[in-house]
Design a protein around this motif. Structure first.
Motif, PDB file in Angstrom:
ATOM      1  N   ARG A  36      23.267  76.253  14.924  1.00  0.00           N
ATOM      2  CA  ARG A  36      24.116  75.061  14.957  1.00  0.00           C
ATOM      3  C   ARG A  36      24.684  74.740  13.569  1.00  0.00           C
ATOM      4  O   ARG A  36      25.843  74.343  13.433  1.00  0.00           O
ATOM      5  N   LEU A  37      23.874  74.938  12.530  1.00  0.00           N
ATOM      6  CA  LEU A  37      24.323  74.703  11.160  1.00  0.00           C
ATOM      7  C   LEU A  37      25.468  75.655  10.808  1.00  0.00           C
ATOM      8  O   LEU A  37      26.482  75.238  10.243  1.00  0.00           O
ATOM      9  N   ARG A  38      25.337  76.931  11.162  1.00  0.00           N
ATOM     10  CA  ARG A  38      26.401  77.903  10.887  1.00  0.00           C
ATOM     11  C   ARG A  38      27.674  77.551  11.651  1.00  0.00           C
ATOM     12  O   ARG A  38      28.784  77.651  11.124  1.00  0.00           O
ATOM     13  N   ARG A  42      31.202  76.672   9.913  1.00  0.00           N
ATOM     14  CA  ARG A  42      32.445  77.370  10.280  1.00  0.00           C
ATOM     15  C   ARG A  42      33.529  76.378  10.675  1.00  0.00           C
ATOM     16  O   ARG A  42      34.681  76.479  10.250  1.00  0.00           O
ATOM     17  N   SER A  43      33.147  75.404  11.473  1.00  0.00           N
ATOM     18  CA  SER A  43      34.109  74.394  11.930  1.00  0.00           C
ATOM     19  C   SER A  43      34.647  73.579  10.760  1.00  0.00           C
ATOM     20  O   SER A  43      35.862  73.395  10.624  1.00  0.00           O
ATOM     21  N   LYS A  44      33.750  73.105   9.920  1.00  0.00           N
ATOM     22  CA  LYS A  44      34.179  72.304   8.773  1.00  0.00           C
ATOM     23  C   LYS A  44      34.981  73.146   7.784  1.00  0.00           C
ATOM     24  O   LYS A  44      35.957  72.675   7.204  1.00  0.00           O
ATOM     25  N   GLY A  45      34.596  74.388   7.603  1.00  0.00           N
ATOM     26  CA  GLY A  45      35.344  75.288   6.721  1.00  0.00           C
ATOM     27  C   GLY A  45      36.743  75.536   7.248  1.00  0.00           C
ATOM     28  O   GLY A  45      37.720  75.533   6.495  1.00  0.00           O
ATOM     29  N   SER A  46      36.847  75.747   8.555  1.00  0.00           N
ATOM     30  CA  SER A  46      38.149  75.967   9.176  1.00  0.00           C
ATOM     31  C   SER A  46      39.030  74.731   9.032  1.00  0.00           C
ATOM     32  O   SER A  46      40.219  74.837   8.711  1.00  0.00           O
ATOM     33  N   ASN A  47      38.437  73.566   9.248  1.00  0.00           N
ATOM     34  CA  ASN A  47      39.192  72.312   9.079  1.00  0.00           C
ATOM     35  C   ASN A  47      39.654  72.137   7.638  1.00  0.00           C
ATOM     36  O   ASN A  47      40.779  71.710   7.386  1.00  0.00           O
ATOM     37  N   ALA A  48      38.773  72.473   6.686  1.00  0.00           N
ATOM     38  CA  ALA A  48      39.125  72.342   5.267  1.00  0.00           C
ATOM     39  C   ALA A  48      40.269  73.287   4.916  1.00  0.00           C
ATOM     40  O   ALA A  48      41.193  72.918   4.190  1.00  0.00           O
TER      41      ALA A  48
END
Length: 102
Positions: A36-38, A42-48
């Motif tokens: 879940r952390l990964r 990934r989601s937050k990195g993609s949004n950034a």
């Protein structure tokens, strides 16, 4: 305090870095499973990345507009300077012509 430490952009940069480090600390110390952390990372990195691309596009467009405006203003100033120079040359020629006649 030295002069460069008082600059507002330094404050903004350190504030942003602190926010990023605080968010990372919160993510890594949160009680989540590795999977879940990964996924969250990934989601937050993609949004950034998406936000950064959008910001880059906006800044790039604004910079192009500013450059075009500056080029236009430079051309206007150049034409004005050439006009004043031509007028000054006419006046100088007239003065020399009047001086030679006398």
């Amino acid at each position: 305090m030295s002069e460069h430490e008082k600059h507002p952009s330094h404050f903004a940069m350190f504030f942003l870095m602190g926010g990023v480090l605080g968010a990372l600390a919160g993510i890594f110390f949160a009680p989540k499973s590795g999977k879940r952390l990964r996924a969250d990372l990934r989601s937050k990195g993609s949004n950034a990345v998406d936000d950064t691309k959008e910001m880059y596009a906006d800044v790039s467009t604004k910079a192009k507009d500013i450059i075009e405006d500056a080029e236009h203003q430079a051309e206007v100033l150049k034409q004005e300077a050439e006009s004043y120079l031509a007028e000054a040359r006419k006046k100088v020629k007239a003065l020399f012509a009047n001086g030679e006649e006398k």
